[in-house]
Design an enzyme around this catalytic site. Sequence first.
Site, PDB file in Angstrom:
ATOM      1  N   TYR A 197     -45.159 -21.705   4.916  1.00  5.39           N
ATOM      2  CA  TYR A 197     -45.977 -20.653   4.055  1.00  5.39           C
ATOM      3  C   TYR A 197     -47.193 -20.766   3.735  1.00  5.39           C
ATOM      4  CZ  TYR A 197     -45.198 -16.077   1.043  1.00  5.39           C
ATOM      5  OH  TYR A 197     -45.248 -14.719   1.279  1.00  5.39           O
ATOM      6  N   GLY A 248      -5.513   1.835  -8.897  1.00  2.20           N
ATOM      7  CA  GLY A 248      -6.455   1.689  -9.411  1.00  2.20           C
ATOM      8  C   GLY A 248      -6.190   0.204 -10.598  1.00  2.20           C
ATOM      9  N   ARG A 303     -12.155   0.819 -23.410  1.00 10.38           N
ATOM     10  CA  ARG A 303     -12.131  -0.698 -23.570  1.00 10.38           C
ATOM     11  C   ARG A 303     -13.157  -1.833 -22.768  1.00 10.38           C
ATOM     12  NH1 ARG A 303      -5.860  -0.980 -24.558  1.00 10.38           N
ATOM     13  NH2 ARG A 303      -6.427  -2.908 -25.061  1.00 10.38           N
ATOM     14  N   LEU A 338      -4.910   5.975  -8.351  1.00  7.72           N
ATOM     15  CA  LEU A 338      -5.215   6.758  -9.653  1.00  7.72           C
ATOM     16  C   LEU A 338      -6.127   6.034 -10.091  1.00  7.72           C
ATOM     17  CD1 LEU A 338      -2.391   8.229 -11.398  1.00  7.72           C
ATOM     18  CD2 LEU A 338      -3.664   9.150  -9.086  1.00  7.72           C
ATOM     19  N   LYS A 391     -13.995   1.091 -14.500  1.00  8.65           N
ATOM     20  CA  LYS A 391     -13.107  -0.088 -14.270  1.00  8.65           C
ATOM     21  C   LYS A 391     -12.941  -0.762 -13.198  1.00  8.65           C
ATOM     22  CE  LYS A 391      -8.979   1.428 -16.922  1.00  8.65           C
ATOM     23  NZ  LYS A 391      -8.400   0.908 -17.714  1.00  8.65           N
ATOM     24  N   ALA A 395     -47.238 -42.821   3.758  1.00  7.29           N
ATOM     25  CA  ALA A 395     -46.596 -42.573   2.486  1.00  7.29           C
ATOM     26  C   ALA A 395     -47.390 -41.721   2.822  1.00  7.29           C
ATOM     27  CB  ALA A 395     -45.997 -43.205   2.650  1.00  7.29           C
TER      28      ALA A 395
HETATM   29  C1  UD1 Z   1       1.218   5.444 -17.597  1.00  7.12           C
HETATM   30  C2  UD1 Z   1       2.710   5.938 -18.050  1.00  7.12           C
HETATM   31  C3  UD1 Z   1       3.663   5.087 -18.646  1.00  7.12           C
HETATM   32  C4  UD1 Z   1       3.302   3.768 -18.597  1.00  7.12           C
HETATM   33  C5  UD1 Z   1       1.906   3.274 -17.967  1.00  7.12           C
HETATM   34  C6  UD1 Z   1       2.052   1.592 -17.365  1.00  7.12           C
HETATM   35  C7  UD1 Z   1       1.944   8.471 -17.878  1.00  7.12           C
HETATM   36  C8  UD1 Z   1       2.174   9.795 -18.725  1.00  7.12           C
HETATM   37  N1  UD1 Z   1       2.762   7.626 -17.939  1.00  7.12           N
HETATM   38  O1  UD1 Z   1       0.911   5.531 -18.995  1.00  7.12           O
HETATM   39  O2  UD1 Z   1       4.793   5.943 -18.321  1.00  7.12           O
HETATM   40  O3  UD1 Z   1       4.153   3.139 -18.899  1.00  7.12           O
HETATM   41  O4  UD1 Z   1       0.781   3.887 -17.414  1.00  7.12           O
HETATM   42  O5  UD1 Z   1       0.689   1.378 -17.513  1.00  7.12           O
HETATM   43  O6  UD1 Z   1       1.566   8.555 -16.380  1.00  7.12           O
HETATM   44  N2  UD1 Z   1      -4.738   8.262 -14.354  1.00  7.12           N
HETATM   45  C9  UD1 Z   1      -5.962   9.461 -13.481  1.00  7.12           C
HETATM   46  N3  UD1 Z   1      -6.375  10.444 -14.574  1.00  7.12           N
HETATM   47  C10 UD1 Z   1      -5.974  11.373 -15.378  1.00  7.12           C
HETATM   48  C11 UD1 Z   1      -5.539   9.909 -16.425  1.00  7.12           C
HETATM   49  C12 UD1 Z   1      -4.821   9.105 -15.845  1.00  7.12           C
HETATM   50  O7  UD1 Z   1      -7.039   8.356 -12.815  1.00  7.12           O
HETATM   51  O8  UD1 Z   1      -6.251  12.098 -16.113  1.00  7.12           O
HETATM   52  C13 UD1 Z   1      -5.429   6.940 -14.359  1.00  7.12           C
HETATM   53  C14 UD1 Z   1      -5.761   5.757 -15.527  1.00  7.12           C
HETATM   54  O9  UD1 Z   1      -6.819   5.095 -14.505  1.00  7.12           O
HETATM   55  C15 UD1 Z   1      -4.873   4.930 -15.210  1.00  7.12           C
HETATM   56  C16 UD1 Z   1      -3.620   5.167 -14.223  1.00  7.12           C
HETATM   57  O10 UD1 Z   1      -3.571   6.929 -13.802  1.00  7.12           O
HETATM   58  O11 UD1 Z   1      -5.106   3.535 -14.116  1.00  7.12           O
HETATM   59  C17 UD1 Z   1      -2.701   5.608 -15.927  1.00  7.12           C
HETATM   60  O12 UD1 Z   1      -3.408   6.151 -16.797  1.00  7.12           O
HETATM   61  P1  UD1 Z   1      -3.556   5.700 -18.472  1.00  7.12           P
HETATM   62  O13 UD1 Z   1      -3.983   6.665 -19.349  1.00  7.12           O
HETATM   63  O14 UD1 Z   1      -3.559   4.236 -17.973  1.00  7.12           O
HETATM   64  O15 UD1 Z   1      -1.620   5.794 -18.471  1.00  7.12           O
HETATM   65  P2  UD1 Z   1      -0.672   5.144 -19.807  1.00  7.12           P
HETATM   66  O16 UD1 Z   1      -1.051   6.215 -21.292  1.00  7.12           O
HETATM   67  O17 UD1 Z   1      -0.937   4.213 -20.382  1.00  7.12           O
END
Ligand code: UD1
Length: 466
Positions: free
Chosen positions: A391, A108, A13, A6, A20, A427
């Site tokens: 050059y 990711g 941030r 993902l 990112k 020289a």
């Molecule tokens: C998620 C988990 C949480 C876990 C935490 C660990 C869920 C609902 N929650 O929460 O249980 O403890 O990660 O860090 O899964 N991403 C996408 N598409 C989206 C949303 C997210 O690709 O629509 C990717 C983000 O880029 C990231 C990862 O998924 O790499 C996690 O997303 P993030 O928003 O950080 O999830 P958390 O709310 O932290």
Amino acid sequence: MNVVILAAGQGKRMRSDLPKVLHPLAGKPLLGHVLDAVREIGAERICVVYGHGGEQVRIALDAPDITWALQEPQLGTGHAVLQAMPSAVSHQGTSFGAPSAPTLVLYGDVPLIRAPTLRRLIEAAGVGSLALLTAHLDNPQGYGRIVRVGGAVKRIVEEKDADDAERAIREINTGILVAPTAALARWLPSLGKRNAQGEYYLTDIVALAVAEGMPVVTAHPDEPWETEGINSKAQLATLERVHQRNIAGQLMEAGVTLSDPARIDVRGELLCGRDISIDVNCVFEGRVELADNVAIGANCVLKNCRIGSGTRIRPFCHIEDAVVGPDGIIGPYARLRPGTELGRDVHVGNFVEVKNSSIADHSKANHLAYLGDATIGSRVNIGAGTITCNYDGANKLRTVIEDDAFIGSDTQLVAPVTVGRGATLGAGTTLTRDAPPDQLTVSRAKQISIPGWKRPTKNPNAKKKD
Ligand code: UD1
Ligand code: MG
């Protein structure tokens, strides 16, 4: 094994225009580290779910083993994984997903996950279980919590949806999991978004598995930093240090002497022979090979180069795309640019720049010189201040200096030009035609002395300026 990474999240941030997952850690994009880990476990099909900065991410990391699934808009982790599923194949135009093999889901932006941990998770999952990578944290704030009843995992509750009792749970969801692919494809479209964040939570599949009677098992990372994600520059810097400290540890384990393991940066591959010593604040980029008994002084930057055995690189050298032979002395303050090839026992001293040039055995250029597009033989001495004028404003031209030549200080060699074997240049010579072997060649205005000449003196009556 199917792998879904993902990588669609925005990373607000980071306060950066760069997506990112493209921010570098040890010189490589975060997502590149995750790809390395899954390739190490032998994943054949990798699907990256991308969104923010879409094309940039694809262009940076595209490879034959990756299929790309666009997630737009980003509606949560469950929605993200859905984009990679076979049910999405028709409109994504991707060919991801073998239903018989389980699916491993990773993030990711969690770059330091390691293959042994992933193997353990995969093993725990077997063929018919859902396996979660979980960790016990003193401060579980922000994470999804693992809710167990009688020891068995029942569901995951997100921090924002949790009650006080659930928030007190210290076992957290790292987000990395392995699920049977067919079950995942069945569960994902049925996820709802009636939760505090209005998102499709991947974590809701746990309750669905439990409802079906599917075993839910857990495995744990060896080290806490393996599952730490990056959301800010501060976290990026923290994990960079963790990673560098790990590399330093491996180097020392292999016998390398590091003056300070906290002050080395390896952004690529550093291959070391025996009895290497590396002083503080050195940066290694790309592929760097150090043969036995090489010593690197403080504050050197080495990129894509090979250093021969017994060579000493003194402090503050910059070496890129170069080959340095054995028993040499380089620096301090030497710059070896791309295309430099030095033989055995070559000395390149302070403020000497070498580019696209070869210098054969036992030759020396000890001070303040520019040697560009030159072929320099053995036992040649290059005096201080020597410049190859390579050059002409349009073309790069070659200088050849044959064996045993002696180039006097402050000489300009206007290329193309050849200095014959054993020739001496006086020289200050500006050499525009070839210098024959074994002769002294000098181009210099004749020295004269004027008897009775007086230095000007100040006029004592001149008005002082205010
Ligand atoms: C998620 C988990 C949480 C876990 C935490 C660990 C869920 C609902 N929650 O929460 O249980 O403890 O990660 O860090 O899964 N991403 C996408 N598409 C989206 C949303 C997210 O690709 O629509 C990717 C983000 O880029 C990231 C990862 O998924 O790499 C996690 O997303 P993030 O928003 O950080 O999830 P958390 O709310 O932290
Ligand atoms: Mg997160």
